[in-house]
Design a protein around this motif. Structure first.
Motif, PDB file in Angstrom:
ATOM      1  N   THR A 190      -7.396   4.150  -8.604  1.00 59.07           N
ATOM      2  CA  THR A 190      -6.383   4.623  -7.663  1.00 59.07           C
ATOM      3  C   THR A 190      -6.004   3.525  -6.683  1.00 59.07           C
ATOM      4  OG1 THR A 190      -7.223   6.886  -7.833  1.00 59.07           O
ATOM      5  CG2 THR A 190      -5.872   6.362  -5.905  1.00 59.07           C
ATOM      6  N   ASP A 244       0.869  13.381  -5.221  1.00 57.44           N
ATOM      7  CA  ASP A 244      -0.095  12.435  -5.786  1.00 57.44           C
ATOM      8  C   ASP A 244      -1.491  13.050  -5.846  1.00 57.44           C
ATOM      9  OD1 ASP A 244       1.695  10.270  -6.114  1.00 57.44           O
ATOM     10  OD2 ASP A 244       1.420   9.652  -4.026  1.00 57.44           O
ATOM     11  N   SER A 294      -7.314   9.201  -0.215  1.00 58.75           N
ATOM     12  CA  SER A 294      -6.256   9.214   0.804  1.00 58.75           C
ATOM     13  C   SER A 294      -6.590   8.325   1.995  1.00 58.75           C
ATOM     14  CB  SER A 294      -6.020  10.651   1.292  1.00 58.75           C
ATOM     15  OG  SER A 294      -5.563  11.481   0.254  1.00 58.75           O
ATOM     16  N   LEU A 333      -7.210   4.366   1.111  1.00 56.21           N
ATOM     17  CA  LEU A 333      -5.994   3.563   1.009  1.00 56.21           C
ATOM     18  C   LEU A 333      -5.458   3.184   2.381  1.00 56.21           C
ATOM     19  CD1 LEU A 333      -4.242   5.523  -1.870  1.00 56.21           C
ATOM     20  CD2 LEU A 333      -5.060   3.160  -1.986  1.00 56.21           C
ATOM     21  N   LEU A 349      -1.209   8.257  -0.504  1.00 58.46           N
ATOM     22  CA  LEU A 349      -1.093   9.423  -1.382  1.00 58.46           C
ATOM     23  C   LEU A 349      -0.263  10.522  -0.727  1.00 58.46           C
ATOM     24  CD1 LEU A 349      -4.715   9.785  -2.830  1.00 58.46           C
ATOM     25  CD2 LEU A 349      -2.764   8.533  -3.783  1.00 58.46           C
ATOM     26  N   VAL A 364       0.844  -1.188   0.000  1.00 57.22           N
ATOM     27  CA  VAL A 364       0.000   0.000   0.000  1.00 57.22           C
ATOM     28  C   VAL A 364       0.879   1.238   0.000  1.00 57.22           C
ATOM     29  CG1 VAL A 364      -1.737   1.336   1.244  1.00 57.22           C
ATOM     30  CG2 VAL A 364      -1.863  -1.160   1.220  1.00 57.22           C
ATOM     31  N   ARG A 365       0.688   2.091  -0.981  1.00 56.25           N
ATOM     32  CA  ARG A 365       1.411   3.359  -1.041  1.00 56.25           C
ATOM     33  C   ARG A 365       0.401   4.487  -0.864  1.00 56.25           C
ATOM     34  NH1 ARG A 365       3.020   7.091  -4.880  1.00 56.25           N
ATOM     35  NH2 ARG A 365       2.136   5.906  -6.613  1.00 56.25           N
ATOM     36  N   GLU A 425      -3.873   0.897  -8.299  1.00 54.34           N
ATOM     37  CA  GLU A 425      -2.504   1.361  -8.507  1.00 54.34           C
ATOM     38  C   GLU A 425      -1.718   1.399  -7.197  1.00 54.34           C
ATOM     39  OE1 GLU A 425      -0.147   5.439  -9.909  1.00 54.34           O
ATOM     40  OE2 GLU A 425      -2.299   5.232 -10.282  1.00 54.34           O
ATOM     41  N   HIS A 426      -2.341   1.861  -6.132  1.00 51.49           N
ATOM     42  CA  HIS A 426      -1.625   2.112  -4.877  1.00 51.49           C
ATOM     43  C   HIS A 426      -1.765   0.991  -3.850  1.00 51.49           C
ATOM     44  CE1 HIS A 426      -0.435   6.428  -5.381  1.00 51.49           C
ATOM     45  NE2 HIS A 426      -1.308   6.310  -6.373  1.00 51.49           N
ATOM     46  N   ALA A 427      -2.785   0.156  -3.977  1.00 48.17           N
ATOM     47  CA  ALA A 427      -2.998  -0.937  -3.018  1.00 48.17           C
ATOM     48  C   ALA A 427      -3.523  -2.158  -3.753  1.00 48.17           C
ATOM     49  CB  ALA A 427      -3.962  -0.504  -1.922  1.00 48.17           C
TER      50      ALA A 427
END
Length: 287
Positions: free
Chosen positions: A95, A16, A67, A70, A12, A9-10, A98-100
């Motif tokens: 999103t 971003d 935000s 995630l 935001l 998990v990245r 892409e991030h998780a």
């Protein structure tokens, strides 16, 4: 949550958030109360303070660019995100993918006005965790507590003044109708302060965290609508005594006084002195 649980998990960053907003052509609007969280530390703090776990189903209102979503996904079984802006609702799954990517299957997005929803898809939520739009925070909290009996607890970020009102106790300057109505459903307390700089755009006010834990409604023969009608009448003219403030509700000042005395409430008192159980007793004695 273990370190490995969140490895994919990245969250935001400020860059971003602005990149996503530019890509979607989104400009935060006051009409929708949009202030996007740009600080990863803040969303981690919200999740930690909410004390949600792997068995929880979270309803998040106003996920925006994702935000908080995630930050929630690695901790819980499922997140139902209710978003009024179709562009944001459509973009959120991408999103998250892409991030998780390891948690994308835990998300469901509902494109709707949270004040107008009449049901949510299964699984039913056990917790409300949200950065609520300032302009609808109180009605959203009350609507969801009424609509979703499975909600056991919540943590919401709201304008600091609204946080004070929701968590106020009888006798305080901030105590009013929102305080009493929230107390019908839950124990409510302030759970921390949030500065302005964690948002984009930066709002003109500070924010606060409010924690809610479901409890049974007061034991009363009156229903919720009847009790809330007394509350609204009492605080519509809060500088007046209850005898005067409730005269229209009861039909006359003398009838209001009779109802108050029957409920064991001093007619000379004012609404800010009463708790939710007092208002429930008054509602039982409406002429």
């Amino acid at each position: 949550m273990t370190e490995s649980d969140s490895a994919d998990v990245r969250l935001l960053t400020p860059a971003d958030v602005r990149r996503l907003a530019e890509r979607l052509g989104v400009r935060p609007t006051k009409t929708l109360g949009q202030n996007f969280v740009i600080d990863p530390g803040t969303v981690r703090r919200i999740v930690r303070t909410a004390q949600v776990g792997p068995d929880d189903v979270v309803v998040e209102v106003g996920p925006g660019l994702g935000s908080l979503t995630l930050a929630l996904l690695p901790h819980v079984r499922h997140v139902t995100a209710v978003e009024i802006d179709p562009r944001l609702a459509e973009a959120l799954p991408g999103t998250v993918a892409e991030h998780a990517p390891g948690h994308a299957d835990r998300l469901r997005v509902v494109t709707a006005d949270a004040l107008r929803i009449t049901e949510l898809p299964d699984p039913q939520p056990t917790a409300l965790v949200a950065n609520l739009p300032y302009n609808v925070a109180v009605p959203v909290v009350l609507h969801l507590l009424h609509l979703l009996p499975t909600l056991e607890r919540g943590l919401v970020m709201v304008q600091a003044e609204v946080a004070d009102r929701l968590a106020a106790r009888p006798g305080g300057r901030s105590y009013g109708a929102p305080s009493v109505k929230a107390a019908w459903y839950a124990e409510v307390r302030r759970a921390g302060a949030i500065g302005r700089t964690v948002f984009w755009p930066v709002p003109n006010v500070d924010s606060g965290l409010v924690a809610l834990r479901r409890r049974p409604a007061p034991e009363t023969k009156a229903d919720r609508e009847e009790v809330f009608a007394v509350v609204d009448a009492a605080f519509a003219q809060r500088r007046k005594t209850l005898r005067a403030a409730l005269s229209a509700w009861a039909g006359s000042a003398s009838a209001a006084e009779a109802a108050l005395r029957a409920a064991g409430v001093d007619p000379r008192a004012r609404g800010e002195a009463l708790d939710v159980a007092d208002f429930a007793r008054i509602a039982e004695h409406r002429p």
